[in-house]
Design a protein around this motif. Structure first.
Motif, PDB file in Angstrom:
ATOM      1  N   HIS A  45       0.991  -1.027  -0.342  1.00  0.00           N
ATOM      2  CA  HIS A  45      -0.200  -0.261   0.125  1.00  0.00           C
ATOM      3  C   HIS A  45       1.136   1.189  -0.483  1.00  0.00           C
ATOM      4  CE1 HIS A  45      -4.170  -2.011   1.727  1.00  0.00           C
ATOM      5  NE2 HIS A  45      -3.621  -2.320   0.330  1.00  0.00           N
ATOM      6  N   ASP A  47      -0.610   4.648  -1.113  1.00  0.00           N
ATOM      7  CA  ASP A  47      -1.251   5.419  -2.019  1.00  0.00           C
ATOM      8  C   ASP A  47      -1.090   6.356  -0.210  1.00  0.00           C
ATOM      9  OD1 ASP A  47      -2.214   5.321  -3.748  1.00  0.00           O
ATOM     10  OD2 ASP A  47      -4.262   5.357  -2.745  1.00  0.00           O
ATOM     11  N   ASN A 104      -0.085 -10.247   1.609  1.00  0.00           N
ATOM     12  CA  ASN A 104       0.630 -10.875   0.212  1.00  0.00           C
ATOM     13  C   ASN A 104       1.731 -10.775   1.447  1.00  0.00           C
ATOM     14  OD1 ASN A 104      -1.673 -11.698  -1.371  1.00  0.00           O
ATOM     15  ND2 ASN A 104      -1.220  -9.803  -2.280  1.00  0.00           N
ATOM     16  N   GLU A 136      -6.327 -14.102   1.432  1.00  0.00           N
ATOM     17  CA  GLU A 136      -5.912 -14.233   2.573  1.00  0.00           C
ATOM     18  C   GLU A 136      -5.815 -15.130   3.371  1.00  0.00           C
ATOM     19  OE1 GLU A 136      -8.226 -12.162   1.717  1.00  0.00           O
ATOM     20  OE2 GLU A 136      -7.548 -10.181   2.160  1.00  0.00           O
ATOM     21  N   HIS A 251     -12.366   1.801  -0.808  1.00  0.00           N
ATOM     22  CA  HIS A 251     -11.494   1.462  -1.070  1.00  0.00           C
ATOM     23  C   HIS A 251     -10.611   1.918  -1.934  1.00  0.00           C
ATOM     24  CE1 HIS A 251      -8.575  -1.916  -1.191  1.00  0.00           C
ATOM     25  NE2 HIS A 251      -8.413  -1.537  -0.089  1.00  0.00           N
ATOM     26  N   ARG A 253      -9.768  -0.342  -4.675  1.00  0.00           N
ATOM     27  CA  ARG A 253     -10.206  -1.441  -4.862  1.00  0.00           C
ATOM     28  C   ARG A 253     -11.662  -1.435  -5.533  1.00  0.00           C
ATOM     29  NH1 ARG A 253      -9.413  -7.104  -5.866  1.00  0.00           N
ATOM     30  NH2 ARG A 253      -6.997  -7.191  -5.386  1.00  0.00           N
TER      31      ARG A 253
END
Ligand code: UD1
Length: 382
Positions: A45, A47, A104, A136, A251, A253
């Protein structure tokens, strides 16, 4: 203890939920005095909203190393992390690698450390949804299999690990480190009206929301990647919003599917405030004041249980069964009509009440550090 006998511990983070878990662990490791700690960020991540804000609000020290792997498929992310991390761990070898959660980055880091024979502690071990279509779940299975010290958040997790052949001596119940962060931060949580105003809510929306609102997050691939599934869920949210205004933290995604398929129009017309990803202090400020939460996030299921806020989980299963058995969580699956019915039920009855699970007491990080130290002490050459 002399400087020479300081243990070297590397902590790995990659994605938003990791940041919330690592903050109290880093603090406790540093305060203990026996450890030299390095923070390695994979960059999964990146952003500002998903990353920097969390570091600031949770007072996480800047990463010592950032692998900057960015987005990609799970396989691409895993491969890039492995390539980047191998060099880091091989040249400057820690005594222990600490990984948290199930993203991940967690699994990829565990794979690299295992191949280099570096001992691994997994915080939040033993959670199982039984659903291998969830990325997950694969990450949890692999990480636990490779870990040397497995620290659990709820008692059921130990049973899962024992069934998979992990030795009892490797497992310890330490409680939930997410709740350490929650306790440490609630005092600084942002007021609802401030968060809503910061994201463009009208005065009328804020006034109505102050009488009661629902907090929504959705980002699981199974809910948000298929436009038809997401369209159905958004339709249910629009219906619920007729009775209760909703604040929906979207989110990236989820936003990608909404934008690619033009699904956003109905949201603006309904009483739904769609915001970018919120900061941690904004999110917990909204969660604690909400009449209900609608989510597919593991963290939100736990935080609402700790806060006593009814939670409707848009999944068929949960790897966190204690939130259902003892907490405020109810699983409703992804069918829009079940989501509508569950929200109606919460609005008419006030929803499920629960109790705070054992050892979700804000002191998990201290127990984690004690177990890490005891493990390293046992391995110290005579
Ligand atoms: C990941 C974790 C999930 C966790 C979630 C919380 C895995 C398998 N999943 O899912 O367990 O609950 O984080 O947020 O590790 N993106 C941005 N900006 C960012 C990060 C991502 O725009 O800062 C975009 C990516 O380009 C990608 C999408 O969001 O298209 C998904 O990101 P990714 O890291 O692959 O997984 P998440 O869905 O965030």
């Amino acid at each position: 203890m002399t400087k020479a006998s300081t243990w070297r511990v590397d902590c790995i983070v990659g994605a938003r939920p990791n940041f919330v878990k690592i903050a109290p662990i880093m603090r406790a490791l540093r305060a203990d005095g026996r450890f030299r700690v390095r923070l390695v960020h994979t960059g999964q991540h990146y952003d500002v909203a998903m990353n920097d804000v969390f570091f600031q609000e949770l007072a996480i020290p800047a990463p010592d190393i950032n692998l900057e792997i960015g987005s990609g498929t799970g396989t691409e992310q895993t491969a890039r992390i492995m390539l980047g991390l191998e060099g880091v761990l091989a040249t400057d070898r820690p005594d222990m690698l600490v990984v948290v959660g199930d993203v991940n980055s967690t699994m990829a880091a565990a794979l690299v450390a295992a191949k280099l024979l570096i001992p691994i502690t997994h915080v939040e071990a033993g959670l199982r949804s039984g659903d291998r279509t969830m990325p997950e779940e694969i990450n949890r299975l692999v990480t636990d299999r490779l870990s040397d010290l497995l620290l659990t958040t709820e008692r059921e997790a130990e049973g899962n690990l024992l069934k998979e052949g992990i030795a009892p001596s490797q497992i310890a119940f330490v409680g939930n480190v997410m709740i350490d962060s929650l306790h440490a931060s609630l005092e600084r949580a942002r007021p609802v009206h401030e968060t809503l105003a910061a994201h463009g809510a009208t005065a009328a929306f804020i006034a109505t929301a102050e009488q009661g609102f629902g907090f929504v997050t959705l980002h699981r691939p199974s809910n948000v990647d298929d436009p038809a599934t997401l369209r159905g869920l958004l339709g249910a949210l629009c219906d619920i919003a007729r009775e209760l205004p909703l604040v929906f933290a979207v989110h990236p995604r989820t936003r990608a599917t909404i934008e690619a398929n033009g699904l956003g129009a109905g949201l603006a017309a309904a009483q739904i405030l769609a915001t970018p990803p919120l900061s941690y202090l904004q999110a917990i400020g909204l969660m604690r004041a909400a009449r209900l939460a609608i989510t597919d996030s593991g963290g939100v299921q736990e935080e609402t249980t700790a806060l006593g806020v009814p939670c409707i989980t848009v999944r068929d299963n949960t790897e966190r069964p204690i939130t259902v058995l003892e907490g405020t969580n109810a699983l409703v699956g992804s069918a829009p009509e079940r989501l509508r019915a569950a929200a109606r039920e919460v609005l008419s009855t006030g929803g499920k009440t629960g109790r705070v699970p054992e050892m979700w007491d804000g002191k998990a990080a201290l127990r984690i550090v004690a177990h890490v130290a005891a493990f390293l002490e046992r391995r110290r050459p005579a």
